[in-house]
Design an enzyme around this catalytic site. Sequence first.
Site, short mmCIF file in Angstrom:
data_model
loop_
_atom_site.label_atom_id
_atom_site.label_comp_id
_atom_site.label_asym_id
_atom_site.label_seq_id
_atom_site.Cartn_x
_atom_site.Cartn_y
_atom_site.Cartn_z
N SER A 64 0.79 -1.24 0.00
CA SER A 64 0.00 0.00 0.00
C SER A 64 0.82 1.28 0.00
O SER A 64 0.26 2.36 -0.18
CB SER A 64 -0.95 0.01 1.20
OG SER A 64 -1.99 -0.91 0.99
N LYS A 67 0.39 3.42 -2.97
CA LYS A 67 -0.77 4.31 -3.10
C LYS A 67 -0.37 5.79 -3.08
O LYS A 67 -1.06 6.63 -3.64
CB LYS A 67 -1.78 4.01 -1.98
CG LYS A 67 -2.39 2.60 -2.11
CD LYS A 67 -3.21 2.21 -0.87
CE LYS A 67 -3.73 0.78 -1.02
NZ LYS A 67 -4.43 0.31 0.20
N TYR A 191 -4.17 -2.37 -10.00
CA TYR A 191 -4.04 -2.27 -8.54
C TYR A 191 -3.13 -3.36 -7.97
O TYR A 191 -2.23 -3.09 -7.17
CB TYR A 191 -5.43 -2.34 -7.90
CG TYR A 191 -5.40 -2.31 -6.39
CD1 TYR A 191 -5.05 -1.15 -5.71
CD2 TYR A 191 -5.69 -3.45 -5.64
CE1 TYR A 191 -5.00 -1.12 -4.32
CE2 TYR A 191 -5.66 -3.43 -4.26
CZ TYR A 191 -5.31 -2.26 -3.61
OH TYR A 191 -5.25 -2.25 -2.23
N TYR A 243 -4.25 3.51 8.06
CA TYR A 243 -5.58 2.93 8.26
C TYR A 243 -6.16 3.35 9.60
O TYR A 243 -6.06 4.51 9.99
CB TYR A 243 -5.53 1.38 8.14
CG TYR A 243 -4.73 0.91 6.95
CD1 TYR A 243 -5.07 1.33 5.66
CD2 TYR A 243 -3.64 0.07 7.10
CE1 TYR A 243 -4.34 0.91 4.57
CE2 TYR A 243 -2.91 -0.36 6.00
CZ TYR A 243 -3.26 0.07 4.74
OH TYR A 243 -2.54 -0.35 3.67
N VAL A 261 1.24 -3.74 3.94
CA VAL A 261 1.22 -5.03 4.64
C VAL A 261 2.44 -5.90 4.33
O VAL A 261 2.60 -6.97 4.89
CB VAL A 261 -0.09 -5.82 4.40
CG1 VAL A 261 -1.27 -5.09 4.99
CG2 VAL A 261 -0.28 -6.14 2.92
#
Length: 309
Positions: A64, A67, A191, A243, A261
């Site tokens: 992530s 992103k 993605y 998060y 992760v």
Amino acid sequence: MTDLQAILDGIHAELSPRIGEGKVADYIPELAKVDPNQFGMAIATVNGDVYSIGDAAVPFSIQSISKVFMLTLALGKVGESLWKRVGREPSGTSFNSIVQLEKEEGIPRNPFINAGAIAISDVVLAGHEPREAIGELLRFVRYVADDETISIDDRVARSETQTGYRNFALANFMRAYGNIHHPVEHVLGVYFHQCALAMSCQQLAKAGLYLAARGSNPITGHSVVSPKRARRINALMLTCGHYDGSGDFAYHVGLPGKSGVGGGILAVAPGIGSIAAWSPGLNKVGNSQLGAVALEMLAARTGWSVFGD
């Protein structure tokens, strides 16, 4: 300048007995195979110096953290109109939750949770075939890191494609609300490949430098984004980058950061440098357990918190 190498060496010595803490992400089969007994950290300063410890040269799946780079590309493509399709608020729920998405009619809470990042991938895909959009991201990351050797780990991408049912659900849900414009399998192809980018702490720290230096890479002199946009991306990293552990990270570390992760964390000390930490074992909210501790120690010993020392 503080002796950064000495500080890093001290952190490494102190954390060595704890290497291996946390739980490796096992819902992606390829990530489940990663040896948890690894820990690395690198700092790239705006002056062009790089300091590192441990396994800082070992490539890992940035997941992530990608992103941040995709958000930069999407903002470059559509500007502020992006925020009609994705919000800017912390989620307070799990990174792959579908609950909020229904309540908010297919508009993801922010670009760093999975649903938000899938919507961002859809934006970057516009006018491209999936292969071209993936190539655009790879070129961009190589450009900001000034490193042509960075690549995508196809085994991780394949592993995610075969097991990413929840992401398919999120994408189809947004498609039902008209917030995904391309075929779901194309969007998720982009993605899954972006998440499978493999980078070392040293490469990642260099790649994040434009966010520490008002939108320009101070080493190459290349302008990447405007100072205002760099500031806004940093703001989103601070509030949403971990998060439902984002508030905790801001409280303990006090730096904009984005976790993945794969066990990596990219953090930004504005005006000073970019920091990457990696240890595969995760805490209960999916962030690197040792990486977060190491960054807290670094912020405390350098006084780099954006909230003051």
